[in-house]
Structure formats: structure tokens, C-alpha cells
Motif scaffolding. Structure first.
Motif, short mmCIF file in Angstrom:
data_model
loop_
_atom_site.label_atom_id
_atom_site.label_comp_id
_atom_site.label_asym_id
_atom_site.label_seq_id
_atom_site.Cartn_x
_atom_site.Cartn_y
_atom_site.Cartn_z
N ARG A 9 -3.05 2.93 -8.33
CA ARG A 9 -2.80 2.39 -6.99
C ARG A 9 -2.17 3.46 -6.09
O ARG A 9 -2.49 3.55 -4.90
CB ARG A 9 -1.87 1.16 -7.08
N ALA A 10 -1.29 4.25 -6.66
CA ALA A 10 -0.66 5.32 -5.88
C ALA A 10 -1.69 6.33 -5.41
O ALA A 10 -1.70 6.76 -4.25
CB ALA A 10 0.43 6.01 -6.71
N LEU A 11 -2.60 6.72 -6.33
CA LEU A 11 -3.60 7.72 -5.99
C LEU A 11 -4.65 7.15 -5.03
O LEU A 11 -5.18 7.87 -4.18
CB LEU A 11 -4.26 8.24 -7.26
N ASP B 128 0.81 -1.22 0.00
CA ASP B 128 0.00 0.00 0.00
C ASP B 128 0.84 1.27 0.00
O ASP B 128 0.30 2.37 0.22
CB ASP B 128 -0.93 0.01 1.22
N ASP B 129 2.13 1.16 -0.25
CA ASP B 129 2.99 2.34 -0.24
C ASP B 129 2.77 3.14 -1.53
O ASP B 129 3.10 2.66 -2.62
CB ASP B 129 4.46 1.93 -0.13
N PRO B 130 2.21 4.34 -1.43
CA PRO B 130 1.90 5.10 -2.66
C PRO B 130 3.12 5.48 -3.46
O PRO B 130 3.05 5.59 -4.70
CB PRO B 130 1.17 6.34 -2.13
N ALA C 18 -0.10 1.79 -20.60
CA ALA C 18 -1.20 0.98 -20.06
C ALA C 18 -0.81 0.37 -18.72
O ALA C 18 -1.62 0.31 -17.78
CB ALA C 18 -1.59 -0.11 -21.06
N ASP C 19 0.43 -0.09 -18.60
CA ASP C 19 0.90 -0.64 -17.33
C ASP C 19 1.12 0.47 -16.30
O ASP C 19 0.86 0.28 -15.11
CB ASP C 19 2.20 -1.41 -17.54
N ALA C 20 1.58 1.61 -16.77
CA ALA C 20 1.80 2.74 -15.86
C ALA C 20 0.49 3.22 -15.26
O ALA C 20 0.44 3.65 -14.10
CB ALA C 20 2.48 3.89 -16.61
N GLU C 21 -0.59 3.14 -16.05
CA GLU C 21 -1.90 3.59 -15.56
C GLU C 21 -2.28 2.85 -14.27
O GLU C 21 -2.70 3.47 -13.29
CB GLU C 21 -2.96 3.34 -16.62
N SER C 22 -2.12 1.55 -14.27
CA SER C 22 -2.48 0.76 -13.09
C SER C 22 -1.65 1.16 -11.88
O SER C 22 -2.17 1.29 -10.76
CB SER C 22 -2.28 -0.73 -13.40
N GLU D 156 -1.95 12.82 -9.13
CA GLU D 156 -3.14 12.90 -9.98
C GLU D 156 -2.78 13.47 -11.35
O GLU D 156 -3.31 13.03 -12.38
CB GLU D 156 -4.20 13.75 -9.30
N LEU D 157 -1.86 14.42 -11.38
CA LEU D 157 -1.40 14.97 -12.65
C LEU D 157 -0.66 13.93 -13.46
O LEU D 157 -0.84 13.82 -14.68
CB LEU D 157 -0.52 16.18 -12.39
N GLU D 158 0.16 13.14 -12.79
CA GLU D 158 0.91 12.09 -13.49
C GLU D 158 -0.04 11.06 -14.08
O GLU D 158 0.13 10.59 -15.22
CB GLU D 158 1.91 11.44 -12.53
N LEU D 159 -1.08 10.68 -13.32
CA LEU D 159 -2.08 9.75 -13.84
C LEU D 159 -2.78 10.36 -15.05
O LEU D 159 -3.00 9.69 -16.05
CB LEU D 159 -3.09 9.41 -12.75
#
Length: 461
Positions: free
Chosen positions: A335-337, A308-310, A327-331, A347-350
Motif C-alpha cells: 500500500r505504501a509503494l 492513502d498516506d504512504p 505476511a501482514d507487513a507485505e500488505s 521498494e527495498l523494504e518490500l
């Protein structure tokens, strides 16, 4: 972690776009600003009780981090505290960093920079940062021309004095800082330990001398005063929590991984060191080799222990996105957010990843996220640019033009701001909030009545 090098005359225009453009995939250039949610949250956590003891609102104090290997920290332009990464990495404990924060808070509470001159008082926030870096360059190198590429026009009037404190102000800040520490039942030993690191710097000159020693006159009387306080305080042996000790070690390791060369990081954090911070540093250094596959494997090992470490999820997302795997980065970013919902930079990175995927549902979601981001980080010009893209893809061309106007306005590009604001007004419904905002930007960005409108616009914020 993200950074943006400060290059040439356009430096000021990009300070608040820091780093959403490129990660630390190669050695960071000197004299740049960095943004990092993990580091800022940690420093705010230890600093907030100090700010409160000083009668200051923690949310009103802005923290800035300068990628510079020298030891320095200072306040400027009111309630702004600047830290060099060299200082952050040089602190061995959170208590030492807290001592620096308490001292700098003493300067704010004492109003020591309140009379730095008309130029400084009237400078915009973007221009202020340019002035500060220019003055800092001059102090660090001993050469006035070092600031030439940064400071423009009349702003150079404060170059020689902006960051300089008097000996009396230094003593006053020490006394105030210790008072703030005592009121929170915290030790001033860390302040003494940091001052001890600086002993001998006063005897050096030129490039060998720490900027901190140049801007904060160090005297034996100051050290003697702090020593006496440590000797007599009932809190001198108090330590910050184990959790904060861990966060400090992680900060230092993370900075080493992103700023130092990979070889230097691997030497400082060898495979035999199985601590969390060492594994973190090696993961970052592996990513910077570059070895994305190896870095992801190391981050996944960390996530197996800390699911659970963001910030581990964030690092994984950064590595995957820059390796061309959005696509992999999105997941990973999701999880971080999820683990840290109130994190506008994550949130900007997502949002950036969602726009890279370029599907209707992703573009709509990116717009929602980016609207949240600009409310929290209104001066993050890259966020406005991304929001303009999202609006455009979603067919809202008036709001897209307004977002571009906001980007240009906050970057100091008044001509483009006026043009985009006028373009937005042609499409937006008259007298709506968005139309009125476009009108304000257009008027303040044109020469006529600019000063009057700037004041009015500032009051509306």
C-alpha cells in the motif's frame, strides 16, 4: 525510518548500508546516519527552489542526515549537505529550516570548500563521510583524538579545517542565501530566527558550545545584516504553505518518536494533543516501548483518517515485520509503494519482506524490485546483498556473484570484490554487459593498474 550506528574501523564500509539492517526498535546510538523517505522528500521540496535559484541542479545535491542531538548543518566534498537531527528538531517552522538551507546553498554556490586539500578532493564518497564525521567529532568535543576511530591515515590532515568557514565566507553565504530567498519571494525571517537561537553560543566553549557556532562564526554584523534585510524586504511576512507547515511538524514529531525516549515523546505529545503529528509521534513511541500491538492500533487510527498516506502504511509495515509478521507487513508495504511508486527505499523494504516469505513467486518479484532499487540507489550495499539472495534463489548464480561483487566493491572491500567478480565471470556469458561489469570490478579491485581502471570505471557510470 532506519539507521546504522557508526562503530569502529569498519564504519566507512557500512555507511551506504544505512539502516536497512535494523529499525529504530531501541534508542538510536549517537553519531549515525539515518535514511527516511518522508523527511528527505519534504526537505527536497522546500530546498529545490533555492537550489534552482543558485543555478544548481537539485538532483546533483545529496542530502545526509546525522543522528546527533547538537545543532549543526554543513556542506562538504562539493554538493553534499549534512543535517544533524538536533538541528532539524530545533527548527520551529519550515521557514527557519529554509533559512539554514539557503545559507548552506550559499556555501556551495560560493565554492567555499573547493580548496579543502588534496586528501578531500581524492577521497571516495564513503571515505569522505568518514572524514566528515571525524572532523565533526573533533570540533564538537574540542579534542583531536575524538576522530581517531573514524579518520584513518592521511585523511586526518583535513580534520582541523574541513568544516571550518571564515567570517568572510559566512557573510557571503548569508548574502547569497537571502538573494536566493528573495528570488523565490520567500522570507528571510526564518534565517534571522535561527541565528537568534545561536546568540550566546559564541561565548561558550567545549561541549556546551553548538558545533554550528564553532563551524559557522556568528557575529553581530551578520545578525545586523539579516535584520536589515528582514526590515526592508517586501517578502518578510510571507509564509510557506499550510501543507509544508504540516510536513515540518510531522518531521519533528517523527524524529522525536524515533530518537527520543518514549517517555520523553509522550510528555512532548500528550494524549490531549489530537493533532496528526502528535498521534504520529505517539505511534512511533509506542512501537519503541516496545508495544507492537498498541502501535499498530494507533497507526490504523491514523490510516482510518488518511487511508492513502504512504508513510503511515510504511510505519505499519515496519512494525509488523519487526514483530515477526512478514505476511501482514507485505500488505502494508504494498500500500505504501502504491501510494508513492517512486520510492526506492520503500521498494527495498518490500523486497526484504518478500524474501522473508521465501516463496518462488515472491523471490522472483523481489528480484524485479531490487533491480529497480540498485538503479536508483547504486551505493545502497544492503540492496546489493538482498539482490544477490534473490538471484541465488532464482537460480542465477552468476548474477548472484556479481551482486555480491558490487556490494563488496561499494563497501570498499576490494579483496572480496575481486573474488566475487572472478566467480561471476566463470558463469556469465562472455562479453555480455554483466560479464564486462564483472571484469571491470575484478581489475579495479586488484593492485595492478588500480588507479587507471578506477578512472575508467568512474567514467562509465
Amino acid at each position: 525510518m532506519k539507521c546504522k550506528a557508526l562503530v569502529g574501523k569498519h564504519l566507512i564500509a557500512f555507511i551506504f548500508a544505512v539502516s536497512f539492517l535494523a529499525g529504530w526498535s531501541r534508542p538510536a546510538d549517537a553519531r549515525s546516519f539515518i535514511t527516511d523517505t518522508e523527511i528527505e522528500l519534504y526537505i527536497r521540496e522546500i530546498a529545490t527552489p533555492i537550489f534552482q535559484s543558485a543555478g544548481l541542479s537539485p538532483s546533483a545535491i545529496d542530502l545526509y542526515f546525522i543522528n546527533d542531538d547538537t545543532l549543526n548543518a554543513f556542506v562538504a566534498g562539493g554538493q553534499n549537505i549534512f543535517f544533524h537531527t538536533g538541528l532539524l528538531m530545533a527548527t520551529d517552522t519550515p521557514e527557519q529550516l529554509l533559512g539554514v538551507i539557503a545559507h548552506e546553498t550559499g556555501h556551495i554556490a560560493g565554492g567555499h570548500l573547493a580548496r579543502s586539500g588534496e586528501v578531500l578532493r581524492n577521497a571516495s564518497q564513503n571515505a569522505l563521510l568518514g572524514i566528515i564525521l571525524g572532523a565533526g567529532a573533533a570540533i564538537a568535543t574540542g579534542r583531536g583524538d575524538a576522530a581517531g576511530a573514524i579518520i584513518q591515515g592521511s585523511q586526518s590532515a583535513v580534520q582541523g579545517s574541513l568544516l571550518q568557514y571564515s567570517r568572510a565566507q559566512e557573510s557571503s553565504a548569508d548574502q547569497a542565501g537571502i538573494r536566493f530567498l528573495e528570488s523565490n519571494q520567500e522570507s528571510s525571517r526564518g534565517m534571522l530566527e535561527f541565528l537568534s537561537k545561536l546568540i550566546g553560543q559564541e561565548l561558550l566553549s567545549g561541549r556546551s558550545r553548538s558545533p554550528y557556532a564553532s563551524t559557522h562564526p556568528l557575529t553581530r554584523d551578520r545578525i545586523a545584516f539579516v535584520e536589515e534585510q528582514v526590515k526592508n524586504s517586501r517578502y518578510s511576512d510571507e509564509k510557506l504553505s499550510d501543507e509544508l507547515q504540516q510536513k515540518h511538524r510531522r518531521m519533528v514529531a517523527k524524529l522525536n518518536g524515533f530518537i527520543r525516549s518514549p517517555a520523553r515523546t509522550f510528555k512532548a505529545y500528550p494524549d490531549t494533543d489530537t493533532s496528526v503529528e502528535a498521534r504520529y509521534a505517539r505511534a512511533v513511541a509506542t512501537y519503541r516501548l516496545p508495544d507492537a500491538k498498541g502501535a499498530v492500533a494507533l497507526v490504523e487510527e491514523l490510516l482510518a483518517d488518511y487511508p492513502d498516506d504512504p508513510f503511515f502504511h510504511e510505519l505499519k509495515g515496519q512494525i509488523l515485520f519487526e514483530a515477526g509478521r512478514p505476511a501482514d507487513a507485505e500488505s502494508a508495504y504494498r500500500r505504501a509503494l502504491e501510494a508513492l511508486p517512486d520510492a526506492p527505499r520503500i521498494e527495498l523494504e518490500l523486497s526484504r519482506v518478500l524474501l522473508a516469505l521465501d516463496a518462488t513467486e515472491y523471490n522472483e518479484e523481489a528480484q524485479t524490485h531490487l533491480e529497480n532499487v540498485v538503479r536508483s540507489l547504486p551505493n545502497a550495499t544492503f540492496a546489493w546483498r538482498q539482490l544477490a539472495i534473490a538471484y541465488g534463489r532464482n537460480g542465477d548464480h552468476g548474477m548472484s556473484a556479481l551482486a555480491l561483487a558490487e556490494e563488496a566493491f561499494r563497501s570498499g572491500n576490494k579483496l572480496d570484490a575481486a573474488l566475487q567478480a572472478n566467480r561471476a565471470k566463470q558463469t556469465l556469458k562472455p562479453h555480455t554487459e554483466a560479464w564486462l561489469r564483472a571484469t571491470d570490478i575484478e581489475e579495479i579491485s586488484t593492485p595492478r593498474d588500480r588507479d587507471r581502471k578506477r578512472k575508467q570505471l568512474s567514467e562509465k557510470k
